[in-house]
Design a protein around this motif. Structure first.
Motif, short mmCIF file in Angstrom:
data_model
loop_
_atom_site.label_atom_id
_atom_site.label_comp_id
_atom_site.label_asym_id
_atom_site.label_seq_id
_atom_site.Cartn_x
_atom_site.Cartn_y
_atom_site.Cartn_z
N TYR B 50 14.83 13.09 7.51
CA TYR B 50 13.83 13.69 6.64
C TYR B 50 13.42 12.59 5.67
CZ TYR B 50 12.24 15.99 2.35
OH TYR B 50 11.52 16.34 1.22
N GLN B 51 12.11 12.45 5.48
CA GLN B 51 11.64 11.41 4.57
C GLN B 51 10.60 12.01 3.61
OE1 GLN B 51 9.04 7.76 5.76
NE2 GLN B 51 11.12 6.97 5.55
N ARG B 52 10.75 11.65 2.34
CA ARG B 52 9.79 12.09 1.34
C ARG B 52 9.16 10.85 0.73
NH1 ARG B 52 6.51 16.15 -0.61
NH2 ARG B 52 6.19 15.95 -2.86
N ASP B 53 7.83 10.76 0.82
CA ASP B 53 7.08 9.67 0.21
C ASP B 53 6.53 10.20 -1.11
OD1 ASP B 53 4.82 8.06 -0.59
OD2 ASP B 53 4.77 7.20 1.40
N PHE B 54 7.02 9.66 -2.23
CA PHE B 54 6.66 10.25 -3.53
C PHE B 54 5.24 9.90 -3.95
CE2 PHE B 54 10.33 12.50 -5.07
CZ PHE B 54 11.33 12.05 -4.24
N ASN B 55 4.67 8.82 -3.46
CA ASN B 55 3.29 8.49 -3.81
C ASN B 55 2.32 9.44 -3.13
OD1 ASN B 55 4.01 6.43 -5.46
ND2 ASN B 55 3.13 4.79 -4.21
N GLN B 346 6.73 -8.15 -0.33
CA GLN B 346 7.39 -6.91 -0.70
C GLN B 346 8.82 -7.14 -1.15
OE1 GLN B 346 7.24 -4.41 2.80
NE2 GLN B 346 5.01 -4.36 2.84
N GLN B 347 9.24 -6.26 -2.05
CA GLN B 347 10.67 -6.18 -2.41
C GLN B 347 11.08 -4.71 -2.30
OE1 GLN B 347 8.62 -7.71 -5.25
NE2 GLN B 347 8.57 -9.37 -3.76
N HIS B 348 12.27 -4.51 -1.76
CA HIS B 348 12.79 -3.15 -1.60
C HIS B 348 14.22 -3.11 -2.13
CE1 HIS B 348 9.60 -2.08 1.39
NE2 HIS B 348 9.64 -3.37 1.61
N LEU B 349 14.50 -2.08 -2.90
CA LEU B 349 15.87 -1.85 -3.35
C LEU B 349 16.29 -0.50 -2.76
CD1 LEU B 349 18.18 -2.89 -5.18
CD2 LEU B 349 17.26 -1.43 -6.98
N VAL B 350 17.32 -0.54 -1.94
CA VAL B 350 17.77 0.68 -1.25
C VAL B 350 19.20 0.97 -1.70
CG1 VAL B 350 18.04 1.81 0.99
CG2 VAL B 350 16.44 -0.11 0.74
N ARG B 368 14.78 4.52 -1.47
CA ARG B 368 14.21 3.16 -1.38
C ARG B 368 13.12 3.02 -2.45
NH1 ARG B 368 10.08 1.06 2.11
NH2 ARG B 368 10.24 2.86 3.51
N LEU B 369 13.34 2.05 -3.33
CA LEU B 369 12.33 1.70 -4.33
C LEU B 369 11.58 0.48 -3.81
CD1 LEU B 369 14.61 1.92 -7.50
CD2 LEU B 369 13.20 3.72 -6.48
N MET B 370 10.28 0.64 -3.71
CA MET B 370 9.48 -0.39 -3.04
C MET B 370 8.47 -0.97 -4.03
SD MET B 370 7.14 0.39 0.29
CE MET B 370 5.74 -0.59 0.75
N HIS B 371 8.31 -2.28 -3.99
CA HIS B 371 7.31 -2.94 -4.81
C HIS B 371 6.56 -3.94 -3.93
CE1 HIS B 371 5.35 -5.05 -8.13
NE2 HIS B 371 5.73 -6.17 -7.56
N THR B 372 5.25 -3.91 -4.01
CA THR B 372 4.47 -4.89 -3.27
C THR B 372 3.50 -5.58 -4.21
OG1 THR B 372 2.49 -3.60 -2.70
CG2 THR B 372 4.44 -3.22 -1.37
N GLY B 373 2.88 -6.63 -3.71
CA GLY B 373 1.81 -7.27 -4.46
C GLY B 373 0.55 -6.41 -4.44
N GLU B 374 -0.50 -6.94 -5.09
CA GLU B 374 -1.73 -6.16 -5.20
C GLU B 374 -2.51 -6.12 -3.88
OE1 GLU B 374 -2.63 -7.25 -9.90
OE2 GLU B 374 -3.94 -7.98 -8.30
N GLU B 375 -3.29 -5.09 -3.75
CA GLU B 375 -4.15 -4.99 -2.58
C GLU B 375 -5.31 -5.98 -2.73
OE1 GLU B 375 -6.45 -1.31 -2.27
OE2 GLU B 375 -5.58 -1.02 -0.27
N ASN B 376 -5.72 -6.56 -1.59
CA ASN B 376 -6.84 -7.49 -1.59
C ASN B 376 -8.10 -6.73 -1.15
OD1 ASN B 376 -8.72 -9.49 -1.17
ND2 ASN B 376 -7.33 -10.88 -0.11
N GLN B 392 1.30 -0.11 -6.20
CA GLN B 392 2.23 -1.18 -5.85
C GLN B 392 3.69 -0.71 -5.82
OE1 GLN B 392 -0.13 -4.13 -8.63
NE2 GLN B 392 1.47 -5.24 -7.54
N GLN B 393 3.97 0.37 -6.51
CA GLN B 393 5.34 0.89 -6.54
C GLN B 393 5.38 2.19 -5.74
OE1 GLN B 393 7.12 -1.14 -8.40
NE2 GLN B 393 5.55 -2.05 -9.71
N ASN B 394 6.49 2.40 -5.10
CA ASN B 394 6.66 3.67 -4.40
C ASN B 394 8.14 3.99 -4.32
OD1 ASN B 394 6.09 6.03 -3.03
ND2 ASN B 394 5.27 5.04 -1.19
N THR B 395 8.43 5.26 -4.17
CA THR B 395 9.81 5.71 -3.99
C THR B 395 9.87 6.55 -2.72
OG1 THR B 395 10.16 5.76 -6.38
CG2 THR B 395 11.74 6.98 -5.02
N ILE B 396 10.84 6.23 -1.88
CA ILE B 396 11.01 6.95 -0.62
C ILE B 396 12.43 7.53 -0.61
CG2 ILE B 396 10.98 6.79 1.90
CD1 ILE B 396 8.34 5.92 0.80
#
Lengths: 140, 405
Positions: B50-55, B346-350, B368-376, B392-396
């Motif tokens: 089961y996966q929940r994408d908080f964004n 990307q950086q991910h902290l799980v 999983r806390l996810m951080h990416t660079g900006e969209e181009n 750029q930030q998301n929580t899964i």
């Protein structure tokens, strides 16, 4: 040039691999964890003197594709384990404090019990007895 | 030529060990030993989550994969190893999800207890998860992103591989020749992953060599591995028309990887780093406009501890808490005709837990806390005015089960 580079790279690999095969089979030239043995009447004889300085010996049986790990335990007992993964029959690697299988990642403790699956059964143990200066491993 | 001849003689002499030669040994003993081997073995693994994408505020639940192994021992020397995988529970015509694939199908030829050769569709030893990808053998519901998008686990190709180990030093080695990748299929956002043939209609004008060294010493396991392969399988005239370098190692992809694992008394730690170089990325972009990067890199560090370690070993129960930091950049450098995409940096902290009620069954939960660079914005064609801004930030959140047998 690409074809030459590939042939050169592959041939170097072949030479290295063949050398590796030769090195690993010609074990008599080096102080050895490996003891080469043959089977006679369903038994293997291993000199007890091998364990004077080392608690572990790997017995390599002629024409058989699995080694037998023989470990000297406290109380002058010996444990002989077939180094065959009980999950899918792959050869095991001795890690020093147990055995691991590269096929699906199973790990076994020194005494042959399963530490990590997917294997579920412990390693096969062979009955051993000391007769004179030999350790006899019974294969039947 | 002399080296080739010597190598040929040595390999032939090794191959002669497949024959059932007569020996001084007791033949009945050999038969008894042979009986210890099971003829055919069946196993497998699978996982659901089961996966929940908080964004996006979207939840999904999926039987991610079910895999069946079938192995068969023809004799002491030759065996067959196969795995078939079904992803997403079903495959229905025309639908994007779902896949049925042969994950492995190879013959294994044993030279001796230390050395064997494989031929067929197999998983080269690159990284940790490529060989060791069962859900009961890694922390977290999802495979780490470095070994998903930089090293495209599970990566199987057709070819031959040689595996060996030294007698008196705990060093294992492997080397292989497999079909190369297909740079025409590289996709922006997934690294080299879509360039795998995975056993189907692979081009063999281009090939690849792989190799690894692995040290297993008590509580440590360390490995270095590499890959060098051509990524253009076209006929020379076709490649020339696209101004691509064809041939066995033409338009190469070069991969290096190193990792160290430590496990003792319920504590485990893992660190892995990998890098990919595609020197002719500009040629690939000119031919296929797929925004292939010149370099990618990734790495992760993970620690875990089994808080049931001190309890009765016969329980088989394990409750491991883990944390893993992953960093990857699928376009750390790009050619002049590429477009940078910082969302691939990307950086991910799980962090989470694996609970084993028994050894080969696992219940997992992780965040999983996810951080990416900006969209181009240059990469967005015909932007949808109603689309929410890129975050750029998301929580899964992941909760799942896994098993192996």
């Amino acid at each position: 040039m690409e074809r030459r580079a590939f042939i050169k790279t592959s041939c170097s690999l072949c030479v290295a691999l063949s050398a590796g095969l030769a090195i690993s089979t010609f074990s008599s030239c080096a102080p050895s964890l490996i003891f080469n043995a043959i089977i006679s009447e369903n038994k293997i004889a291993v000199p007890l003197s091998l364990f004077a300085k080392s608690e572990l010996k790997i017995v390599r049986v002629k024409n058989y594709d699995y080694d037998i790990a023989v470990r000297k335990e406290p109380g002058e007992k010996f444990l002989a384990l077939l180094m065959r993964c009980t999950h899918a029959d792959n050869q095991l690697t001795n890690t020093g404090n147990g055995f691991s299988c590269s096929l699906h990642g199973s790990v076994f403790e020194k005494d042959g019990t399963v530490k990590k699956g997917p294997a579920e059964k412990p390693l096969k143990k062979f009955f051993t007895e000391k007769i004179a200066d030999q350790l006899i491993i019974h294969l039947s | 030529m002399k080296k080739l001849f010597i190598a040929f003689i040595l390999v032939c002499s090794a191959c002669s060990s497949f024959a059932q030669s007569s020996t001084n040994s007791d033949d009945s003993s050999q038969k008894n030993l042979s009986k210890i081997l099971s003829k055919t073995s069946i196993g497998g693994y699978g996982n659901a989550l089961y996966q929940r994408d908080f964004n996006s505020k979207k939840s999904t639940i999926n039987l991610e994969r079910f895999v069946l192994f079938v192995g068969h021992n023809f004799n002491n020397k030759i065996s067959l190893i196969t795995e078939i995988e079904i992803e997403d529970a079903k495959v229905a015509g025309g639908e994007a999800e779902g896949e049925i694939a042969i994950e492995q199908a190879y013959l294994k030829f044993n030279f001796n207890p230390n050395n064997y050769l494989v031929a067929g569709l197999y998983l080269p030893r690159i990284g940790i998860l490529n060989e060791n990808h069962l859900p009961t053998n890694f922390y977290g519901n999802e495979r780490n992103r470095v070994e998903t998008f930089i090293l495209p686990t599970t990566w199987r190709e057709l070819g031959i591989g040689f595996y060996g180990a030294l007698n008196n030093f705990p060093l294992s080695y492997s080397a292989g020749i497999v079909n190369g990748l297909n740079s025409a299929a590289f996709e922006h956002g997934s690294g080299i992953r879509e360039g795998r043939f995975e056993g189907r209609d692979a081009t063999a004008n281009n090939l690849a060599v792989t190799g690894s060294l692995q040290l297993n010493k008590n509580n440590f396991k360390a490995q270095v591995s590499g890959y060098y392969g051509g990524s253009v399988g076209l006929a020379p005239n076709q490649a020339d028309s696209l101004k691509l370098t064809s041939g066995i190692l033409g338009t190469p992809v070069i991969i290096g990887e190193a990792d160290v694992q430590y496990a003792a008394k319920g504590f485990s730690a893992t660190i892995l780093a990998t890098t990919i170089s595609i020197p002719d990325a500009s040629d690939i972009n000119r031919a296929y406009a797929n925004n292939t990067p010149e370099n990618e890199f990734g790495g992760y560090a993970e620690v875990a501890y089994n808080i049931f370690q001190s309890m009765n070993k016969k329980w088989q129960q394990e409750l491991s808490l883990f944390v893993r930091y992953e960093m990857l950049n699928m376009n750390s450098s790009i050619p002049s005709n590429g477009i940078i995409d910082e969302t691939l940096n990307q950086q991910h902290l799980v962090a989470g837990l694996n609970y084993f009620p028994i050894r080969n069954v696992v219940v997992k939960a992780d965040v999983r806390l996810m951080h990416t660079g900006e969209e181009n914005p240059d990469l967005i064609i015909n932007p949808n005015p109603a689309a929410p801004p890129y975050q750029q930030q998301n929580t899964i959140l992941n909760v799942g089960i896994g098993f192996s047998f």
